[in-house]
Each structure stands twice: as structure tokens, then as C-alpha cells.
Design a protein around this motif. Structure first.
Motif, short mmCIF file in Angstrom:
data_model
loop_
_atom_site.label_atom_id
_atom_site.label_comp_id
_atom_site.label_asym_id
_atom_site.label_seq_id
_atom_site.Cartn_x
_atom_site.Cartn_y
_atom_site.Cartn_z
N MET A 1 -0.01 -6.81 19.17
CA MET A 1 -1.73 -7.31 19.72
C MET A 1 -1.08 -6.97 17.80
O MET A 1 -2.57 -7.48 16.98
CB MET A 1 -1.95 -5.43 20.06
N ALA A 2 -0.53 -6.39 16.94
CA ALA A 2 -0.86 -6.40 15.81
C ALA A 2 -0.75 -7.84 15.83
O ALA A 2 -1.43 -7.71 14.18
CB ALA A 2 0.03 -5.23 14.91
N ALA A 3 0.27 -8.18 15.80
CA ALA A 3 0.44 -10.10 15.34
C ALA A 3 -0.47 -10.92 15.51
O ALA A 3 -1.13 -11.62 14.87
CB ALA A 3 1.54 -10.99 16.42
N THR A 4 -1.78 -10.57 16.01
CA THR A 4 -2.80 -11.35 16.30
C THR A 4 -4.16 -10.68 15.02
O THR A 4 -5.05 -11.45 14.87
CB THR A 4 -4.17 -10.95 17.57
N LEU A 5 -3.37 -9.21 14.19
CA LEU A 5 -3.93 -9.06 12.86
C LEU A 5 -4.20 -10.93 12.34
O LEU A 5 -5.52 -11.13 11.40
CB LEU A 5 -3.66 -8.57 11.75
N SER B 1 -13.12 -5.24 6.74
CA SER B 1 -13.86 -4.15 7.00
C SER B 1 -14.49 -3.97 8.41
O SER B 1 -14.26 -4.52 9.46
CB SER B 1 -14.31 -3.34 6.52
N GLU B 2 -14.98 -5.35 8.19
CA GLU B 2 -16.25 -5.83 9.14
C GLU B 2 -15.59 -6.46 11.15
O GLU B 2 -15.67 -6.51 12.12
CB GLU B 2 -17.36 -7.43 9.11
N ASN B 3 -14.78 -7.47 10.53
CA ASN B 3 -13.72 -7.92 11.44
C ASN B 3 -12.32 -7.53 11.59
O ASN B 3 -12.45 -7.27 13.62
CB ASN B 3 -12.97 -9.12 11.18
N ALA B 4 -12.13 -6.64 11.22
CA ALA B 4 -10.99 -5.03 12.12
C ALA B 4 -12.13 -4.50 12.67
O ALA B 4 -11.13 -3.91 13.35
CB ALA B 4 -10.03 -4.35 10.93
N GLY B 5 -12.79 -4.25 12.59
CA GLY B 5 -13.52 -2.64 13.41
C GLY B 5 -14.33 -3.44 14.45
O GLY B 5 -13.81 -3.25 15.69
N GLY C 1 -7.10 -4.19 18.75
CA GLY C 1 -6.83 -4.73 19.40
C GLY C 1 -7.44 -4.66 21.07
O GLY C 1 -7.64 -5.65 21.57
N ARG C 2 -8.41 -3.48 20.83
CA ARG C 2 -9.49 -3.57 21.82
C ARG C 2 -10.50 -4.87 21.88
O ARG C 2 -10.97 -5.36 23.48
CB ARG C 2 -9.89 -2.43 21.94
N GLY C 3 -11.10 -5.31 20.85
CA GLY C 3 -11.88 -6.24 20.82
C GLY C 3 -11.58 -7.75 20.78
O GLY C 3 -11.81 -8.71 19.71
N GLU D 1 -6.33 -16.25 25.71
CA GLU D 1 -6.06 -14.87 25.36
C GLU D 1 -5.33 -13.76 24.61
O GLU D 1 -6.06 -12.80 24.43
CB GLU D 1 -6.67 -13.89 26.67
N ASP D 2 -4.12 -14.37 24.48
CA ASP D 2 -3.48 -14.26 24.00
C ASP D 2 -3.42 -14.78 22.20
O ASP D 2 -1.88 -14.31 20.94
CB ASP D 2 -1.90 -13.61 23.94
N CYS D 3 -4.80 -15.69 22.38
CA CYS D 3 -4.14 -16.43 20.93
C CYS D 3 -2.98 -17.53 20.82
O CYS D 3 -3.49 -18.12 19.50
CB CYS D 3 -4.99 -15.45 19.38
N ARG D 4 -3.24 -17.50 22.30
CA ARG D 4 -1.73 -18.69 21.84
C ARG D 4 -1.98 -20.32 22.16
O ARG D 4 -3.69 -20.27 22.53
CB ARG D 4 -0.91 -18.85 23.13
N PHE D 5 -1.95 -21.68 21.62
CA PHE D 5 -2.58 -22.95 21.67
C PHE D 5 -2.26 -23.53 22.34
O PHE D 5 -1.51 -23.15 23.40
CB PHE D 5 -1.64 -23.29 19.83
#
Length: 274
Positions: free
Chosen positions: A80-84, A194-198, A203-205, A242-246
Motif C-alpha cells: 500500500m505504501a508503494a501507492t504513495l 498534506s492535502e493529497n496524503a490526507g 491507503g483507505r482513500g 484498483e491497485d494502480c496497475r496499468f
């Protein structure tokens, strides 16, 4: 002007470490994590001498450009951290929109049709302007004690100069006629992060991040070629899952999901994605 954090993020406990020149802001961030830093630390510089891109490629940060890394320390899932990286792309695009006057940047992707945004996001980790690479994003991680790991979210932006000897188009804010320095851009970036990380919310969002990312996606619906371990897959850029894969739709209508690869659009895709 010196580097500084937006007041909104200072109030949230973010800290800043600024340098005139560094080897690598990502390497410094992971060093800080191994030494016990709790995270929420931005490391920034206007010159980086040994930065890296994806797959070990060199990413030089010339004097006056921006090299910024945020250290995130978490006990969550590394997957999930990889989606940062998608959070970082959105934050940078928002910051660029905030500091670059409208009308200065006209975006048109290389052969994939006119862009819908001045700054577009190319999967998985680039920000484009006028169809050329303006910024690269690199995530690196390190395992820490107590089941934690540190993630270095590295963001490099061509503010005043861009490399000339690349196999793809590149540009800088200066070349595009925008009068913005690294310090001003970073101030806006820290706020937009800050806005986007919020919104991402550990990962919930991610669904909301994915939807925002797709609205800025470069080449969506256009011809694409993806180079994967020496092989080239061709088709239409359909979406990210949904996992941000292409996700590519090939000529037979089959959906192909790609977790990692080099993406080429339009004329480059047709020519062979060398």
C-alpha cells in the motif's frame, strides 16, 4: 528566499532539512530512518549529484532545480505504501498549477492527442508538460526495527534546466517560460502533499486518489506500448486498476494488467518503443 514548509504542514508536525547540495535526498532520508527518525521529514536541495531514477537510472538535479524527499515511517503494508508515488504525482501537479501562471504552459502529449491539463501524470512516476518530462518520482524503502519500514518519496523537478542527452523529450519550467524558483515550488508542494496524503489516508482513500490521478492521466484512451523485461506489449491505455496497475486493451479486446514497465505513447508507441 530559503526553503520553508507551508504553515499548514508545520502545524501537523512536518519538519524540514535543507541542503545547498547533496548526493541523494532519498539516501539521506533512509539514513535518517535507520538512525531512528520518526518520519514526516522533508529533505530538500537545489543540487543533487548522485540521484537515481527507476531501475537505477541516473537522475541529475542541476543547480537551481528541485530535489525533495519526504521520509514516511509506517507499520502498514509495503504494497500500500508503494501507492504513495501516485499521491506524490498529484501533489506536485497541484503545486505546479498553484505557482505557474495560467497561459504559460500549453500541454500536448507526444502523438496521443491534446492534453486536458497543463501538467499531466504519466504512469507510473512522471509529470509531463507540453508532452515532455518535467519531473520524476522515485520511492525507495528500508526495513526498520519493530516491524516498521521507512519510505523515501523522492521528487525531482527540472525548474531551471533539463538534461539534453535523453532518449525521450524533457523540459524545465524555465524552458516553458515559467518564472518560478525551487523554493517557491517546494513551499506549494509541501502544502499540496498534506492535502493529497490526507485524501490517501494510509491507503483507505486509494480509490479517491486513483480517480483524481485518472483525471490527470497522460495518454488515457490513446495508443500505447509498454516495454516489460525486453518485450513490448501494445494496445490502448484503458485505465489503472484498483491497485494502480496499468491496464491495456490489446487489438483483440483482451485486458492486460502491467505492474511495472516503461510506457511509450502515440508516435513512439507506433515506431516500436525502443
Amino acid at each position: 528566499m530559503s526553503f520553508r514548509l507551508a504553515p499548514t504542514v508545520e502545524a501537523q508536525g512536518f519538519r524540514l532539512e535543507a541542503h545547498e547540495s547533496v548526493g541523494s535526498t532519498n539516501a539521506l532520508a533512509l539514513d535518517r530512518a535507520r538512525a531512528g527518525d520518526p518520519g514526516k521529514l522533508w529533505i530538500v536541495s537545489k543540487k543533487q549529484e548522485s540521484g537515481r531514477g527507476r531501475r537505477g537510472r541516473v537522475w541529475a538535479t542541476l543547480e537551481g532545480n528541485l530535489a525533495a524527499t519526504l521520509l514516511v515511517v509506517t507499520t502498514g503494508e509495503l504494497r500500500m505504501a508503494a501507492t504513495l508515488g501516485f499521491v506524490a504525482g498529484l501533489a506536485l501537479a497541484d503545486a505546479l498549477d498553484a505557482v505557474v501562471p495560467k497561459g504559460r504552459i500549453a500541454v500536448g502529449l507526444d502523438g496521443a492527442g491534446a492534453g486536458r491539463n497543463r501538467f499531466e501524470l504519466k504512469w507510473p512516476n512522471d509529470v509531463l508538460a507540453s508532452g515532455a518530462k518535467l519531473s520524476g518520482i522515485l520511492l525507495e524503502s528500508a526495513m526498520l526495527d519493530g516491524g516498521r519500514f521507512g519510505v523515501a518519496v523522492g521528487i525531482g523537478v527540472n525548474v531551471v534546466a533539463h538534461p539534453e542527452d535523453l532518449p525521450y523529450p524533457a523540459t524545465s519550467l524555465k524552458a516553458l517560460g515559467a518564472n518560478c524558483d525551487a523554493e517557491t515550488l517546494f513551499l506549494a508542494l509541501s502544502d499540496a502533499w498534506s492535502e493529497n496524503a490526507g485524501l490517501w489516508a494510509e491507503g483507505r482513500g486509494l480509490t479517491a486518489i486513483r480517480e483524481r490521478w485518472l483525471r490527470r492521466a497522460a495518454g488515457l484512451g490513446g495508443e500505447v506500448a509498454v516495454r516489460i523485461d525486453g518485450n513490448v506489449v501494445r494496445g490502448t491505455f484503458e485505465t489503472i486498476d484498483e491497485d494502480c496497475r496499468f491496464v491495456i486493451r490489446d487489438s483483440a479486446g483482451k485486458m492486460i494488467t502491467v505492474a511495472a514497465g516503461d510506457v511509450h505513447f502515440g508516435a513512439v508507441a507506433s515506431a516500436g518503443a525502443q
